[in-house]
Design an enzyme around this catalytic site. Structure first.
Site, PDB file in Angstrom:
ATOM      1  N   TRP A 145     -78.052 -58.324  30.099  1.00 36.01           N
ATOM      2  CA  TRP A 145     -76.885 -57.453  29.893  1.00 36.01           C
ATOM      3  C   TRP A 145     -76.028 -57.877  28.706  1.00 36.01           C
ATOM      4  O   TRP A 145     -75.204 -57.105  28.233  1.00 36.01           O
ATOM      5  CB  TRP A 145     -76.011 -57.443  31.167  1.00 36.01           C
ATOM      6  CG  TRP A 145     -75.679 -58.844  31.637  1.00 36.01           C
ATOM      7  CD1 TRP A 145     -76.366 -59.557  32.583  1.00 36.01           C
ATOM      8  CD2 TRP A 145     -74.649 -59.702  31.146  1.00 36.01           C
ATOM      9  NE1 TRP A 145     -75.818 -60.808  32.703  1.00 36.01           N
ATOM     10  CE2 TRP A 145     -74.750 -60.923  31.834  1.00 36.01           C
ATOM     11  CE3 TRP A 145     -73.621 -59.550  30.194  1.00 36.01           C
ATOM     12  CZ2 TRP A 145     -73.896 -61.998  31.606  1.00 36.01           C
ATOM     13  CZ3 TRP A 145     -72.770 -60.618  29.960  1.00 36.01           C
ATOM     14  CH2 TRP A 145     -72.919 -61.820  30.670  1.00 36.01           C
ATOM     15  N   ASN A 146     -76.163 -59.124  28.211  1.00 37.65           N
ATOM     16  CA  ASN A 146     -75.175 -59.600  27.232  1.00 37.65           C
ATOM     17  C   ASN A 146     -75.366 -59.029  25.829  1.00 37.65           C
ATOM     18  O   ASN A 146     -74.430 -59.003  25.041  1.00 37.65           O
ATOM     19  CB  ASN A 146     -75.100 -61.136  27.217  1.00 37.65           C
ATOM     20  CG  ASN A 146     -76.395 -61.787  26.839  1.00 37.65           C
ATOM     21  OD1 ASN A 146     -77.441 -61.142  26.832  1.00 37.65           O
ATOM     22  ND2 ASN A 146     -76.349 -63.063  26.524  1.00 37.65           N
ATOM     23  N   ALA A 171     -81.178 -54.727  32.036  1.00 37.13           N
ATOM     24  CA  ALA A 171     -80.416 -55.292  33.151  1.00 37.13           C
ATOM     25  C   ALA A 171     -79.756 -54.165  33.960  1.00 37.13           C
ATOM     26  O   ALA A 171     -79.387 -53.131  33.398  1.00 37.13           O
ATOM     27  CB  ALA A 171     -79.356 -56.246  32.618  1.00 37.13           C
ATOM     28  N   GLY A 222     -83.406 -63.902  29.587  1.00 34.53           N
ATOM     29  CA  GLY A 222     -82.532 -63.999  30.756  1.00 34.53           C
ATOM     30  C   GLY A 222     -82.401 -65.445  31.179  1.00 34.53           C
ATOM     31  O   GLY A 222     -82.593 -66.364  30.373  1.00 34.53           O
ATOM     32  N   LEU A 245     -84.815 -68.082  27.253  1.00 32.99           N
ATOM     33  CA  LEU A 245     -84.040 -68.424  28.460  1.00 32.99           C
ATOM     34  C   LEU A 245     -82.674 -69.021  28.106  1.00 32.99           C
ATOM     35  O   LEU A 245     -82.158 -68.793  27.024  1.00 32.99           O
ATOM     36  CB  LEU A 245     -84.882 -69.357  29.332  1.00 32.99           C
ATOM     37  CG  LEU A 245     -86.315 -68.852  29.594  1.00 32.99           C
ATOM     38  CD1 LEU A 245     -87.132 -69.842  30.395  1.00 32.99           C
ATOM     39  CD2 LEU A 245     -86.296 -67.487  30.274  1.00 32.99           C
ATOM     40  N   CYS A 278     -76.636 -66.828  24.866  1.00 35.59           N
ATOM     41  CA  CYS A 278     -77.441 -68.016  25.172  1.00 35.59           C
ATOM     42  C   CYS A 278     -77.362 -69.042  24.050  1.00 35.59           C
ATOM     43  O   CYS A 278     -77.736 -70.194  24.253  1.00 35.59           O
ATOM     44  CB  CYS A 278     -78.877 -67.626  25.474  1.00 35.59           C
ATOM     45  SG  CYS A 278     -79.528 -66.498  24.272  1.00 35.59           S
ATOM     46  N   GLU A 379     -74.990 -74.162  32.138  1.00 32.14           N
ATOM     47  CA  GLU A 379     -74.483 -73.149  31.212  1.00 32.14           C
ATOM     48  C   GLU A 379     -73.255 -72.476  31.830  1.00 32.14           C
ATOM     49  O   GLU A 379     -73.345 -71.925  32.926  1.00 32.14           O
ATOM     50  CB  GLU A 379     -75.594 -72.103  31.047  1.00 32.14           C
ATOM     51  CG  GLU A 379     -75.855 -71.680  29.653  1.00 32.14           C
ATOM     52  CD  GLU A 379     -76.942 -70.603  29.576  1.00 32.14           C
ATOM     53  OE1 GLU A 379     -77.730 -70.424  30.526  1.00 32.14           O
ATOM     54  OE2 GLU A 379     -76.991 -69.949  28.530  1.00 32.14           O
TER      55      GLU A 379
HETATM   56  P1  ADP Z   1     -78.366 -63.118  34.185  1.00 31.37           P
HETATM   57  O1  ADP Z   1     -78.003 -64.250  35.068  1.00 31.37           O
HETATM   58  O2  ADP Z   1     -77.932 -63.248  32.788  1.00 31.37           O
HETATM   59  O3  ADP Z   1     -78.093 -61.758  34.759  1.00 31.37           O
HETATM   60  P2  ADP Z   1     -81.103 -62.809  34.939  1.00 31.37           P
HETATM   61  O4  ADP Z   1     -82.204 -63.728  34.576  1.00 31.37           O
HETATM   62  O5  ADP Z   1     -80.714 -62.681  36.363  1.00 31.37           O
HETATM   63  O6  ADP Z   1     -79.906 -63.247  34.003  1.00 31.37           O
HETATM   64  O7  ADP Z   1     -81.410 -61.345  34.399  1.00 31.37           O
HETATM   65  C1  ADP Z   1     -82.068 -61.057  33.193  1.00 31.37           C
HETATM   66  C2  ADP Z   1     -82.971 -59.867  33.403  1.00 31.37           C
HETATM   67  O8  ADP Z   1     -83.940 -60.221  34.379  1.00 31.37           O
HETATM   68  C3  ADP Z   1     -82.272 -58.619  33.945  1.00 31.37           C
HETATM   69  O9  ADP Z   1     -82.876 -57.472  33.390  1.00 31.37           O
HETATM   70  C4  ADP Z   1     -82.562 -58.702  35.425  1.00 31.37           C
HETATM   71  O10 ADP Z   1     -82.535 -57.445  36.049  1.00 31.37           O
HETATM   72  C5  ADP Z   1     -83.968 -59.239  35.407  1.00 31.37           C
HETATM   73  N1  ADP Z   1     -84.420 -59.864  36.655  1.00 31.37           N
HETATM   74  C6  ADP Z   1     -83.715 -60.616  37.520  1.00 31.37           C
HETATM   75  N2  ADP Z   1     -84.497 -61.001  38.556  1.00 31.37           N
HETATM   76  C7  ADP Z   1     -85.732 -60.462  38.337  1.00 31.37           C
HETATM   77  C8  ADP Z   1     -86.986 -60.493  39.028  1.00 31.37           C
HETATM   78  N3  ADP Z   1     -87.130 -61.154  40.168  1.00 31.37           N
HETATM   79  N4  ADP Z   1     -88.023 -59.825  38.486  1.00 31.37           N
HETATM   80  C9  ADP Z   1     -87.888 -59.172  37.321  1.00 31.37           C
HETATM   81  N5  ADP Z   1     -86.753 -59.103  36.625  1.00 31.37           N
HETATM   82  C10 ADP Z   1     -85.683 -59.745  37.112  1.00 31.37           C
END
Ligand code: ADP
Length: 476
Positions: A145-146, A171, A222, A245, A278, A379
């Site tokens: 989302w950022n 996201a 993410g 990441l 990040c 972080e």
């Molecule tokens: P943040 O903490 O910055 O939201 P995330 O890693 O949770 O980071 O999210 C980054 C992306 O990964 C988003 O598009 C989120 O919807 C997606 N995401 C989170 N969990 C899963 C999952 N289990 N499988 C696939 N995509 C995921």
């Protein structure tokens, strides 16, 4: 709306979910909640579109990327407003992000024409060795989302340029920008199925991508936690992966640095996007001899920062994405105070009616930070600048590398020999030397250690979507 096989559709479940404005708490729009079914339909569409898309010439594919790039620049105000409304960053930063997205599309429109293979001298008189480069296949792209537009452009552009087809999952909190980008691709006549958008339930959509054998590449930006889970799942069908990441960037200021410039650099690197990138600075290391002077300079610069709704042009720090982000920021600050740090600027939510409904936090400086504090290893993803002190270059280097992350690092110095000594020994994928904003379309962005694998941007970013094919020909 989901965009599958060139058509806009609702979720099969009929369910919707709200997208919020983090500055006001208001619901911007209710949108379709896609899941595994939509994921599978999109993968099917991408699979069917692959043969004809990969057969097109690079020049033909470039047309779509170049045209979308131009349209992004034409519609920059509209797109930036959507970005700011759904994720909060100041409008000037949102415009910068739209330009960056346009840069990636433009750059890969050109670079796609330079996918060169090789001919290799053989050890046999009768053999000829040729290496072809070919698209890896269907790509599953998952974005955060950022940076609601730049992250998807930096995946879509090289993937399409290489001849791959794509299923994109943005996201949950920022699907509206992605929808706008799909509308532009649709408007200019991108062949159906080449690019598909599915949003809603992250895990089921992700599972569809992970389980299907036809998806040959996962590109993810993410958290490290989710990245590791996805990498493990991708292993079952041995997909190629790129993982961008988390990071924990050190920002080192040596006593020979231009302190004014270093202060500006910290503002740009730490407080951009309210600390939610990040590559944002997480730890500021200042050489002891000028630590006090530097914090005075920094405070003077921080006094110019304005917290508020990013749509107001004077605002430089928007809201954080949600309440959990505020809670994490507060937790890191209180843990630091408990362990001996001192708040010398900010350190609370801003007061006043303007801030009541949004997720705002004041930009904050902590002095006397140490590596025992959570803020030194986790972080924060918030507007907090912890200042650590060091005596020698060796100590700065040791502290800077004392993390499981390895994305970006920054240092400020005028000593050319130190530039090389430090650059060669810092364990990071990106090093900003007197430069707080290194990201650019033609350079390789990405990390080492637990910050990920693979690179985005430049010729390196295109490699991620290509396979080698080795032809060995025996002459008659
Ligand atoms: P943040 O903490 O910055 O939201 P995330 O890693 O949770 O980071 O999210 C980054 C992306 O990964 C988003 O598009 C989120 O919807 C997606 N995401 C989170 N969990 C899963 C999952 N289990 N499988 C696939 N995509 C995921």
């Amino acid at each position: 709306m989901q965009y599958i096989n060139g058509e806009w559709c609702h979720a099969a479940s009929g369910e919707t979910y709200p997208v919020y404005n983090p500055a006001t708490g208001e619901v911007i729009e209710q949108i379709a909640r896609g899941g595994k079914e939509e994921g599978n339909l999109a993968i099917e569409a991408a699979k069917n579109a692959l043969p004809s898309w990969s057969k097109k010439t690079a020049k033909e594919r470039a047309f779509y990327l170049k045209t979308v790039s131009e349209k992004l620049r034409e519609r920059i105000d509209h797109l930036a407003t959507i970005i700011t409304t759904e994720m909060g960053k100041p409008i000037a930063e949102a415009k910068g992000e739209v330009n960056l997205a346009a840069d990636y599309l433009e750059w890969y429109a050109e670079e796609g024409k330079r996918v060169y293979g090789d001919t290799i001298p053989s050890s046999s008189e009768t053999k000829r060795i040729i290496v072809l480069r070919q698209p890896v296949g269907v790509v599953g792209a998952i974005t955060p989302w950022n940076f609601p537009i730049a992250m998807l452009a930096r995946k879509i552009a090289p993937a399409l340029a290489a001849g791959c087809t794509v299923v994109l999952k943005p996201a949950e909190s920022t699907p509206l920008t992605a929808i706008e980008v799909m509308k532009i691709f649709h408007e200019i006549g991108l062949p159906k199925g080449v690019l598909n958008l599915v949003h809603g339930e992250a895990a089921p959509i992700g599972d569809a991508m992970m389980e299907r054998q036809e998806v040959r590449k996962i590109t993810f930006t993410g958290s490290t936690k989710v990245g590791k889970e996805l990498a493990a799942k991708a292993a079952a069908t041995m997909k190629k992966i790129s993982m961008e990441l988390g990071g924990h960037a050190p920002f080192i200021i040596f006593e020979d640095a231009d302190l004014e410039k270093a202060g500006e650099g910290v503002i740009a690197s730490k407080f951009r996007n309210a600390g939610q990138t990040c590559i944002c600075t997480n730890r500021i290391y200042v050489q002891k001899s000028m630590a006090e002077r530097f914090s005075e300079i920094l405070i003077t610069k921080m006094e110019k920062l304005v917290v508020g709704n990013g749509l107001q042009p004077e605002v430089t720090i928007g809201p954080l994405i949600n309440e959990a982000a505020i809670a994490k920021t507060e937790d890191h600050i209180s843990d630091s105070i408990k362990k001996g740090a001192k708040v010398v600027y900010g350190g609370k939510k801003p007061a006043g009616e303007l801030y009541e409904k949004g997720h705002f936090y004041e930009p904050t400086i902590l002095l006397h930070a140490t590596h025992e504090m959570k803020i030194a290893t986790e972080e924060t993803f918030g507007p907090v600048a912890p200042i650590f002190e060091f005596d020698t270059e060796e100590e700065a280097l040791r502290l800077a590398n004392d993390t499981s992350y390895g994305l970006a690092a920054y240092f400020y110095t005028k000593d050319v020999s130190r530039v090389f000594r430090m650059s060669e020994r810092l364990q990071y994928g990106i090093i900003g030397i007197n430069d707080p904003v290194p990201t650019t379309a033609q350079a390789p962005f990405g990390g080492i250690k637990e910050s990920g694998v693979g690179r985005e941007g430049g010729k390196y970013g295109l490699e991620e979507y290509l396979e080698y094919k080795f032809l060995s020909l025996e002459l008659e």
